[in-house]
Design an enzyme around this catalytic site. Structure first.
Site, PDB file in Angstrom:
ATOM      1  N   VAL A 229       0.828  -1.210   0.000  1.00  0.00           N
ATOM      2  CA  VAL A 229       0.000   0.000   0.000  1.00  0.00           C
ATOM      3  C   VAL A 229       0.859   1.255   0.000  1.00  0.00           C
ATOM      4  CG1 VAL A 229      -1.706   1.310   1.328  1.00  0.00           C
ATOM      5  CG2 VAL A 229      -1.941  -1.175   1.089  1.00  0.00           C
ATOM      6  N   GLU A 230       1.947   1.229   0.753  1.00  0.00           N
ATOM      7  CA  GLU A 230       2.782   2.427   0.892  1.00  0.00           C
ATOM      8  C   GLU A 230       3.537   2.765  -0.391  1.00  0.00           C
ATOM      9  OE1 GLU A 230       3.119   4.633   3.123  1.00  0.00           O
ATOM     10  OE2 GLU A 230       2.282   3.822   4.975  1.00  0.00           O
TER      11      GLU A 230
END
Length: 328
Positions: A229-230
């Site tokens: 996600v990051e």
């Protein structure tokens, strides 16, 4: 200030644990009677006794954990105790039994209640699972089966086998979660079932997620989900706010975590694992730990939950979905 012999030995033990190397318990001139023999426990730990049976492929099993814990039957309860030659407390016993098998667990009971994989109920529990009691958690033991566990109960008592006296608030399975991570980190072959449970096949930097997860007691799947996600697993990613690397650490946060180069995948994942482990200990909640990773722990405390920031409100379910896709 000079360090005495005991201090040197304690430091060696700490370093071995941080590196994921199992060490034999310290020995001392003591014998305690009760449900078992303290002297026998020390003899077994030093190699005089038979080693616990392992699976044919060399992976750690639940019965291995039970056998490791039973070596300490009769050891006196000592609050804060981690040295079986002097005494163990409940979490010290759990940590020591797993460490003897090469699996590093956090030190405290409430931390141990968050590692590995959750088990729905005592009816689903298997030998070797960790049973945790209380909210907040104040006691842990190792399940033996047949509604019995081995534990270090209280001051004035000793390590013994007893009935599971109340419904556990948490049941955690380590040998299907953290154990395979630790085994991978130190090069121990893993059974096919444990390899598939990691669900990291094809994930970039999988070995680093496993190593950091084992070191800090965090699910490797959670680390991989956060990285996805990051940064989309991009070690050179830089956000508009200045967050850097695979785990998108802000420079100040990175320094506080001991990360000198956030663009180095190994350092970034180690720092992210340390931060997530701290958040899990602080909030005792996966969603809140994830929220704190994004918005900071102060914001989570200030709002008493997931902060009302659009980014954080969207971030938490994104990580949870990524974790679910990895089988977490």
């Amino acid at each position: 200030m000079t360090m005495g012999v005991d201090g040197v030995l304690a430091r060696i033990q700490q370093l071995r644990s941080e590196l994921g190397i199992a060490s034999a318990p310290s020995t001392g001139p003591a014998a305690v009677t009760g449900d078992g023999s303290f002297a026998q426990a020390l003899a077994g730990a030093s190699g005089a006794g038979a080693a616990p049976a392992r699976s044919a492929s060399g992976g750690v099993t639940g019965p291995d954990v039970v056998a490791a814990a039973k070596k300490y039957l009769g050891v006196p309860y000592v609050f804060g105790g981690t040295d079986p030659s002097r005494g163990l407390d409940c979490s010290g016993l759990v940590q020591r039994a797993y460490a003897d098998l090469g699996v590093h667990l956090p030190r405290l009971a409430d931390q141990q209640a968050t590692v590995g994989q959750p088990v729905a109920s005592l009816a689903d529990a298997q030998p070797g699972d960790i049973l945790a009691f209380g909210s907040p958690v104040h006691h842990v033991g190792i399940y033996l089966g047949n509604n019995k566990m081995i534990a270090a109960p209280k001051p004035g008592d000793h390590v013994k086998i007893e009935k599971v006296y109340e419904t556990p608030t948490h049941i955690r399975r380590i040998v299907n979660g953290l154990a395979d991570a630790a085994a991978h980190a130190i090069g121990t072959p893993r059974p096919a079932a444990l390899q598939s449970s990691a669900a990291l096949a094809g994930v970039p930097y999988a070995n680093l997620f496993v190593q950091a997860g084992s070191k800090y007691g965090v699910s490797p799947k959670l680390l991989a989900a956060v990285a996805k996600v990051e940064s989309g697993y991009n070690p050179r990613a830089v956000s508009g706010a200045g967050a850097q690397g695979l785990m998108q650490l802000m420079p100040g946060t990175a320094r506080g975590l001991g990360v000198t180069d956030a663009f180095d995948p190994a350092q970034a994942i180690d720092g992210g694992a340390r931060l997530l482990a701290r958040n899990l200990r602080e909030f005792h909640s996966l969603p809140l730990a994830i929220a704190a990773y994004n918005a900071g722990g102060g914001a989570v405390h200030r709002y008493g939950g997931i902060p009302p920031f659009a980014e954080t409100q969207a971030y938490v379910p994104k990580v949870q979905r990524a974790l679910a896709e990895l089988g977490g």
